[in-house]
Design an enzyme around this catalytic site. Structure first.
Site, PDB file in Angstrom:
ATOM      1  N   PRO A  70       0.782  -1.231   0.000  1.00 48.78           N
ATOM      2  CA  PRO A  70       0.000   0.000   0.000  1.00 48.78           C
ATOM      3  C   PRO A  70       0.813   1.281   0.000  1.00 48.78           C
ATOM      4  O   PRO A  70       1.799   1.399   0.733  1.00 48.78           O
ATOM      5  CB  PRO A  70      -0.813  -0.080   1.299  1.00 48.78           C
ATOM      6  CG  PRO A  70      -0.713  -1.458   1.772  1.00 48.78           C
ATOM      7  CD  PRO A  70       0.426  -2.133   1.086  1.00 48.78           C
ATOM      8  N   ASN A  71       0.357   2.204  -0.810  1.00 46.54           N
ATOM      9  CA  ASN A  71       0.828   3.594  -0.883  1.00 46.54           C
ATOM     10  C   ASN A  71       2.162   3.760  -1.597  1.00 46.54           C
ATOM     11  O   ASN A  71       2.585   4.893  -1.824  1.00 46.54           O
ATOM     12  CB  ASN A  71       0.894   4.233   0.526  1.00 46.54           C
ATOM     13  CG  ASN A  71      -0.455   4.267   1.196  1.00 46.54           C
ATOM     14  OD1 ASN A  71      -1.429   4.706   0.589  1.00 46.54           O
ATOM     15  ND2 ASN A  71      -0.551   3.773   2.421  1.00 46.54           N
ATOM     16  N   ARG A  91       5.306  12.681  -2.135  1.00 55.76           N
ATOM     17  CA  ARG A  91       5.383  13.262  -0.793  1.00 55.76           C
ATOM     18  C   ARG A  91       6.408  12.495   0.019  1.00 55.76           C
ATOM     19  O   ARG A  91       6.859  11.447  -0.382  1.00 55.76           O
ATOM     20  CB  ARG A  91       4.042  13.145  -0.037  1.00 55.76           C
ATOM     21  CG  ARG A  91       2.838  13.359  -0.817  1.00 55.76           C
ATOM     22  CD  ARG A  91       1.591  13.026  -0.024  1.00 55.76           C
ATOM     23  NE  ARG A  91       1.755  13.079   1.424  1.00 55.76           N
ATOM     24  CZ  ARG A  91       0.765  13.095   2.281  1.00 55.76           C
ATOM     25  NH1 ARG A  91      -0.461  13.085   1.852  1.00 55.76           N
ATOM     26  NH2 ARG A  91       0.978  13.113   3.562  1.00 55.76           N
ATOM     27  N   TYR A 124      11.505   8.652   2.162  1.00 57.69           N
ATOM     28  CA  TYR A 124      11.594   7.692   1.056  1.00 57.69           C
ATOM     29  C   TYR A 124      12.376   8.192  -0.160  1.00 57.69           C
ATOM     30  O   TYR A 124      12.464   7.486  -1.167  1.00 57.69           O
ATOM     31  CB  TYR A 124      10.180   7.276   0.622  1.00 57.69           C
ATOM     32  CG  TYR A 124       9.348   6.756   1.768  1.00 57.69           C
ATOM     33  CD1 TYR A 124       9.791   5.668   2.519  1.00 57.69           C
ATOM     34  CD2 TYR A 124       8.149   7.363   2.122  1.00 57.69           C
ATOM     35  CE1 TYR A 124       9.049   5.204   3.583  1.00 57.69           C
ATOM     36  CE2 TYR A 124       7.399   6.897   3.183  1.00 57.69           C
ATOM     37  CZ  TYR A 124       7.851   5.820   3.913  1.00 57.69           C
ATOM     38  OH  TYR A 124       7.127   5.354   4.967  1.00 57.69           O
ATOM     39  N   ASN A 127       8.256  -5.660  -0.782  1.00 57.05           N
ATOM     40  CA  ASN A 127       8.114  -4.517   0.119  1.00 57.05           C
ATOM     41  C   ASN A 127       6.623  -4.410   0.408  1.00 57.05           C
ATOM     42  O   ASN A 127       5.862  -3.818  -0.372  1.00 57.05           O
ATOM     43  CB  ASN A 127       8.627  -3.219  -0.508  1.00 57.05           C
ATOM     44  CG  ASN A 127       8.541  -2.051   0.481  1.00 57.05           C
ATOM     45  OD1 ASN A 127       7.952  -2.180   1.559  1.00 57.05           O
ATOM     46  ND2 ASN A 127       9.122  -0.919   0.127  1.00 57.05           N
ATOM     47  N   ALA A 140       3.180  -0.930   4.838  1.00 56.60           N
ATOM     48  CA  ALA A 140       2.567  -0.997   6.175  1.00 56.60           C
ATOM     49  C   ALA A 140       2.099  -2.406   6.537  1.00 56.60           C
ATOM     50  O   ALA A 140       2.070  -2.779   7.719  1.00 56.60           O
ATOM     51  CB  ALA A 140       1.404  -0.016   6.257  1.00 56.60           C
ATOM     52  N   GLU A 188      12.934  -9.591   1.773  1.00 61.49           N
ATOM     53  CA  GLU A 188      12.152  -8.408   2.148  1.00 61.49           C
ATOM     54  C   GLU A 188      12.987  -7.154   1.881  1.00 61.49           C
ATOM     55  O   GLU A 188      14.198  -7.144   2.137  1.00 61.49           O
ATOM     56  CB  GLU A 188      11.813  -8.500   3.645  1.00 61.49           C
ATOM     57  CG  GLU A 188      11.049  -7.292   4.168  1.00 61.49           C
ATOM     58  CD  GLU A 188      10.673  -7.442   5.643  1.00 61.49           C
ATOM     59  OE1 GLU A 188      11.303  -8.256   6.364  1.00 61.49           O
ATOM     60  OE2 GLU A 188       9.739  -6.733   6.068  1.00 61.49           O
ATOM     61  N   HIS A 200      12.903  -2.723   2.310  1.00 59.38           N
ATOM     62  CA  HIS A 200      12.283  -1.458   2.690  1.00 59.38           C
ATOM     63  C   HIS A 200      13.199  -0.334   2.250  1.00 59.38           C
ATOM     64  O   HIS A 200      14.431  -0.427   2.408  1.00 59.38           O
ATOM     65  CB  HIS A 200      12.072  -1.371   4.208  1.00 59.38           C
ATOM     66  CG  HIS A 200      11.093  -2.373   4.708  1.00 59.38           C
ATOM     67  ND1 HIS A 200       9.734  -2.213   4.539  1.00 59.38           N
ATOM     68  CD2 HIS A 200      11.262  -3.556   5.325  1.00 59.38           C
ATOM     69  CE1 HIS A 200       9.116  -3.263   5.052  1.00 59.38           C
ATOM     70  NE2 HIS A 200      10.028  -4.098   5.533  1.00 59.38           N
ATOM     71  N   ARG A 245      13.048   4.049  12.813  1.00 62.05           N
ATOM     72  CA  ARG A 245      11.828   4.849  12.744  1.00 62.05           C
ATOM     73  C   ARG A 245      10.942   4.556  13.964  1.00 62.05           C
ATOM     74  O   ARG A 245      11.412   4.076  14.971  1.00 62.05           O
ATOM     75  CB  ARG A 245      11.135   4.569  11.411  1.00 62.05           C
ATOM     76  CG  ARG A 245      12.047   4.935  10.223  1.00 62.05           C
ATOM     77  CD  ARG A 245      11.352   4.822   8.917  1.00 62.05           C
ATOM     78  NE  ARG A 245      10.235   5.775   8.852  1.00 62.05           N
ATOM     79  CZ  ARG A 245       9.280   5.720   7.934  1.00 62.05           C
ATOM     80  NH1 ARG A 245       9.305   4.763   7.007  1.00 62.05           N
ATOM     81  NH2 ARG A 245       8.293   6.602   7.936  1.00 62.05           N
TER      82      ARG A 245
HETATM   83  O1  CA2 Z   1      10.568   1.985   4.018  1.00 59.69           O
HETATM   84  C1  CA2 Z   1       9.733   1.321   3.384  1.00 59.69           C
HETATM   85  O2  CA2 Z   1       9.936   0.878   2.251  1.00 59.69           O
HETATM   86  C2  CA2 Z   1       8.345   1.071   3.998  1.00 59.69           C
HETATM   87  O3  CA2 Z   1       7.936  -0.242   3.636  1.00 59.69           O
HETATM   88  C3  CA2 Z   1       7.413   2.103   3.409  1.00 59.69           C
HETATM   89  C4  CA2 Z   1       6.002   2.026   3.979  1.00 59.69           C
HETATM   90  C5  CA2 Z   1       6.035   2.043   5.501  1.00 59.69           C
HETATM   91  O4  CA2 Z   1       4.737   1.844   6.034  1.00 59.69           O
HETATM   92  C6  CA2 Z   1       6.966   0.988   6.073  1.00 59.69           C
HETATM   93  O5  CA2 Z   1       6.997   1.113   7.482  1.00 59.69           O
HETATM   94  C7  CA2 Z   1       8.372   1.148   5.522  1.00 59.69           C
HETATM   95  C8  CA2 Z   1       5.157   3.206   3.514  1.00 59.69           C
HETATM   96  C9  CA2 Z   1       5.050   3.338   2.025  1.00 59.69           C
HETATM   97  C10 CA2 Z   1       4.209   4.539   1.730  1.00 59.69           C
HETATM   98  O6  CA2 Z   1       4.966   5.433   0.949  1.00 59.69           O
HETATM   99  C11 CA2 Z   1       4.482   6.694   0.761  1.00 59.69           C
HETATM  100  C12 CA2 Z   1       5.148   7.447  -0.182  1.00 59.69           C
HETATM  101  C13 CA2 Z   1       4.737   8.730  -0.410  1.00 59.69           C
HETATM  102  C14 CA2 Z   1       3.646   9.257   0.265  1.00 59.69           C
HETATM  103  C15 CA2 Z   1       2.982   8.501   1.201  1.00 59.69           C
HETATM  104  C16 CA2 Z   1       3.405   7.209   1.448  1.00 59.69           C
END
Ligand code: CA2
Length: 154
Positions: free
Chosen positions: A13-14, A21, A26, A77, A80, A101, A103, A110
């Site tokens: 997701p996302n 953003r 990221y 990946n 969440a 895996e 990330h 974090r």
């Molecule tokens: O660091 C990573 O790759 C994560 O898997 C990214 C996830 C987060 O929930 C994990 O804890 C770590 C979040 C991906 C969402 O990415 C966004 C990018 C731009 C705007 C909003 C969210």
């Protein structure tokens, strides 16, 4: 000519929002750019790439079921869902090939709720905090593990 083995790269997701953003967490890279990095790494190692992203847990579980005998290895990946989904963990546990895996961010640096990953419990390796390059590293490692297993069978 026989088809090349496939490495699947699954995104949760996302991650489709990358680059729009949160560059602090990221970076500025987009998911299509990450797909290109993975494609280059897989191609160099003699693998085809199946790269997917979904915002839905069940779609991710169905994709794993579809790929579990077909993919030589899986990079995931789960975003969440890594921190919440026992269903995803159980699906990954029955994948034939190696699972790595990945990330983008270092989840251990974090918030506390990101420190535990259900995916990690069934993964053969983890790359965390290496940004987009981490995906290429994960593809390389899963290919290495898959090559070892193919070698084991011959
Ligand atoms: O660091 C990573 O790759 C994560 O898997 C990214 C996830 C987060 O929930 C994990 O804890 C770590 C979040 C991906 C969402 O990415 C966004 C990018 C731009 C705007 C909003 C969210």
């Amino acid at each position: 000519m026989s088809a090349r083995p496939v490495i699947a790269v699954l995104n949760g997701p996302n991650l489709n929002l990358l680059g729009e953003r949160d560059p602090h967490a990221y970076g500025t890279v987009t998911l299509p750019e990450i797909e290109k990095l993975c494609h280059t790494a897989a191609d160099r190692l003699g693998y085809d790439l199946d790269f997917r992203q979904t915002n839905h847990e069940g779609v991710l579980v169905d994709a794993i079921h579809e790929l579990r005998h077909r993919a030589a290895g899986v990079v995931v990946n789960a975003a969440a869902l890594s921190h919440t989904s026992v269903g995803l963990r159980d699906a990954l546990a029955v994948v034939d090939g190696p699972v790595v895996e990945v990330h983008l961010s270092n989840i251990h640096r974090r918030e506390a709720f990101r420190h535990h990953s259900y995916v990690a419990e069934v993964a053969d390796g983890i790359v965390t905090g290496c940004g987009a390059r981490g995906y290429a590293m994960a593809v390389e490692h899963v290919a290495h593990l898959a090559d070892e297993r193919i070698g084991d069978r011959s």
